[in-house]
Design an enzyme around this catalytic site. Sequence first.
Site, mmCIF file in Angstrom:
data_model
loop_
_atom_site.group_PDB
_atom_site.id
_atom_site.type_symbol
_atom_site.label_atom_id
_atom_site.label_comp_id
_atom_site.label_asym_id
_atom_site.label_seq_id
_atom_site.Cartn_x
_atom_site.Cartn_y
_atom_site.Cartn_z
ATOM 1 N N HIS A 130 0.873 -1.177 0.000
ATOM 2 C CA HIS A 130 0.000 0.000 0.000
ATOM 3 C C HIS A 130 0.914 1.233 0.000
ATOM 4 O O HIS A 130 2.015 1.189 0.550
ATOM 5 C CB HIS A 130 -0.837 -0.050 1.284
ATOM 6 C CG HIS A 130 -1.881 1.006 1.405
ATOM 7 N ND1 HIS A 130 -1.593 2.285 1.816
ATOM 8 C CD2 HIS A 130 -3.219 0.977 1.182
ATOM 9 C CE1 HIS A 130 -2.716 2.998 1.845
ATOM 10 N NE2 HIS A 130 -3.715 2.229 1.457
ATOM 11 N N ASP A 207 3.217 -4.251 7.781
ATOM 12 C CA ASP A 207 1.968 -3.504 7.665
ATOM 13 C C ASP A 207 0.831 -4.487 7.958
ATOM 14 O O ASP A 207 0.508 -5.344 7.137
ATOM 15 C CB ASP A 207 1.870 -2.921 6.246
ATOM 16 C CG ASP A 207 0.579 -2.159 6.031
ATOM 17 O OD1 ASP A 207 -0.320 -2.236 6.886
ATOM 18 O OD2 ASP A 207 0.466 -1.487 4.992
ATOM 19 N N GLN A 210 -4.333 -4.990 7.147
ATOM 20 C CA GLN A 210 -5.337 -5.934 6.644
ATOM 21 C C GLN A 210 -5.215 -7.320 7.280
ATOM 22 O O GLN A 210 -5.894 -8.253 6.854
ATOM 23 C CB GLN A 210 -5.243 -6.059 5.108
ATOM 24 C CG GLN A 210 -5.468 -4.756 4.363
ATOM 25 C CD GLN A 210 -6.889 -4.207 4.493
ATOM 26 O OE1 GLN A 210 -7.803 -4.890 4.964
ATOM 27 N NE2 GLN A 210 -7.089 -2.967 4.082
ATOM 28 N N LYS A 233 -10.401 -0.140 10.905
ATOM 29 C CA LYS A 233 -10.607 -1.317 10.054
ATOM 30 C C LYS A 233 -10.978 -2.533 10.885
ATOM 31 O O LYS A 233 -11.058 -3.652 10.376
ATOM 32 C CB LYS A 233 -9.343 -1.611 9.242
ATOM 33 C CG LYS A 233 -9.021 -0.541 8.188
ATOM 34 C CD LYS A 233 -7.847 -0.972 7.348
ATOM 35 C CE LYS A 233 -7.205 0.153 6.555
ATOM 36 N NZ LYS A 233 -8.016 0.649 5.462
ATOM 37 N N CYS A 373 -4.884 2.437 -3.599
ATOM 38 C CA CYS A 373 -3.632 2.982 -3.041
ATOM 39 C C CYS A 373 -2.484 1.988 -3.218
ATOM 40 O O CYS A 373 -1.637 1.838 -2.321
ATOM 41 C CB CYS A 373 -3.776 3.365 -1.574
ATOM 42 S SG CYS A 373 -5.043 4.595 -1.292
HETATM 43 N N1 C6P Z 1 -6.337 0.716 2.941
HETATM 44 C C1 C6P Z 1 -8.226 0.340 1.461
HETATM 45 O O1 C6P Z 1 -9.331 0.598 1.033
HETATM 46 P P1 C6P Z 1 -4.993 4.112 7.043
HETATM 47 O O2 C6P Z 1 -5.613 4.860 5.917
HETATM 48 O O3 C6P Z 1 -3.779 4.799 7.558
HETATM 49 O O4 C6P Z 1 -5.971 3.746 8.113
HETATM 50 O O5 C6P Z 1 -4.522 2.713 6.460
HETATM 51 C C2 C6P Z 1 -3.561 2.708 5.450
HETATM 52 C C3 C6P Z 1 -3.330 1.336 4.933
HETATM 53 C C4 C6P Z 1 -2.086 0.756 5.100
HETATM 54 N N2 C6P Z 1 -1.835 -0.484 4.687
HETATM 55 C C5 C6P Z 1 -2.771 -1.235 4.086
HETATM 56 C C6 C6P Z 1 -2.433 -2.631 3.675
HETATM 57 C C7 C6P Z 1 -4.047 -0.715 3.885
HETATM 58 O O6 C6P Z 1 -4.975 -1.466 3.297
HETATM 59 C C8 C6P Z 1 -4.329 0.607 4.299
HETATM 60 C C9 C6P Z 1 -5.674 1.238 4.029
HETATM 61 C C10 C6P Z 1 -7.663 1.189 2.589
HETATM 62 O O7 C6P Z 1 -7.537 -0.590 1.041
HETATM 63 C C11 C6P Z 1 -7.711 2.641 2.247
HETATM 64 S S1 C6P Z 1 -6.663 3.038 0.881
#
Ligand code: C6P
Length: 419
Positions: A130, A207, A210, A233, A373
């Site tokens: 991401h 990371d 997910q 999430k 992203c």
């Molecule tokens: N992915 C998706 O729809 P934030 O925005 O900081 O809470 O999370 C960022 C982020 C980092 N790593 C991974 C693997 C992610 O999936 C995400 C957030 C969302 O896939 C929004 S782009």
Amino acid sequence: MKPLKVRSMFDVQALRQDFPILSRQVHGKPLVYLDNAATTQKPQAVIEALVHFYQHHNANIHRAIHTLGEEATAAYEETRAKVAQFINAPRPETIVFTRNATEALNLVAYAWGRHNLGPGDEILLTEMEHHSNLVPWQRLAQEVGAVVRYIGVTDEGTLALDGLDEIIGEKTKLVGVTHVSNALGTINPVREIVAAAHRKGALVVVDGAQSVPHMPVDVQALDCDFLAFSGHKMLGPTGVGVLYGRYELLEAMEPFLTGGEMIRRVRLDGATWNDVPWKFEAGTPNIADVIAFGAALDYLSALGMENVRAHEEALTAYTLRRLRQLEDIIVYGPKDASQRGGVISFNYPDIHPHDVGTILDREGLAIRAGHHCAQPLMRRLGVTGTVRASFYIYNTPEEADALIEGVEKVRAFFGDASR
Ligand code: C6P
């Protein structure tokens, strides 16, 4: 096809009653919320925890000696302890609250990276990261003269890990890897990657945005050095992220943001820092949302993360099977649901993902369409974007059926691909 009986260890229909938003309609149809990788819905217990805090305990933390301040501080720190327990961190002090996973990853790049990486050092990422675990490292590399390299992605949507011990070189100082891809659903073998990195003396930032919401994650078993994820999430409010860091590393690191709360002593000629983790929590934190996040952790813990994983895996297997029966459709990522999280990305070769998303929305289906992203990954797949459905604890096989019916309607609307 007969609807699948997902053998959940919890009663999904009963659980759905805890989520007020799930009873609403969209365009006159029942909402089918399949955008959980972006953010999940919130149970009443989390909503109430938020309201309860503001109604009964609201105060700033760590500084007031009055009762409200002490109550708020205790509740905030209690969530820290719950997070530590949730990911089996050795102690609460290894948990830093941030705004989101993105900020947690930036914290590592700034506070660790700027002081530990120099010209010629290598940062090894993957092509499926991401942007949040990619752009901070690219920027840091530019600043300090380091080099960013990437582990590639195979045609099956897994990491190209053959020869991992050679891929991680003597100059590799940091490996950054997503535990589960938000765009493909691929579950990466993080434990093996950490072991290989450590053999070369490199640190690993995982990371977990997910993975932590969807399966048991044990930072001691993974042996990772840093893990980042977001509360929103996993049933929690927006505005709360988590960075887990190995205690010795956090202690040796410089602060990220500076100002109130993160100091021990300030004189006109300089300052010294507070203990870990408060050294990294400058200013008034997101007190109410952190406390409500504690209620989200309680909710998930009561379900059991093994059960959450089993539910999503069964639903994913069923949906994959049904999707693959549709003509023309391209489904990305590993074939087997056991190798992926509850994320399914797909495309019709001749229909733009946004068009699919718009038609599905008219059917009450919330999915995500776009690059997620993960633009370098999209380039690797040879597409500008995909349609993505992502599941959580409250999704049902009937909702998977609604997705399939919606996708069939899209095909019918645009006509046969061969025409
Ligand atoms: N992915 C998706 O729809 P934030 O925005 O900081 O809470 O999370 C960022 C982020 C980092 N790593 C991974 C693997 C992610 O999936 C995400 C957030 C969302 O896939 C929004 S782009």
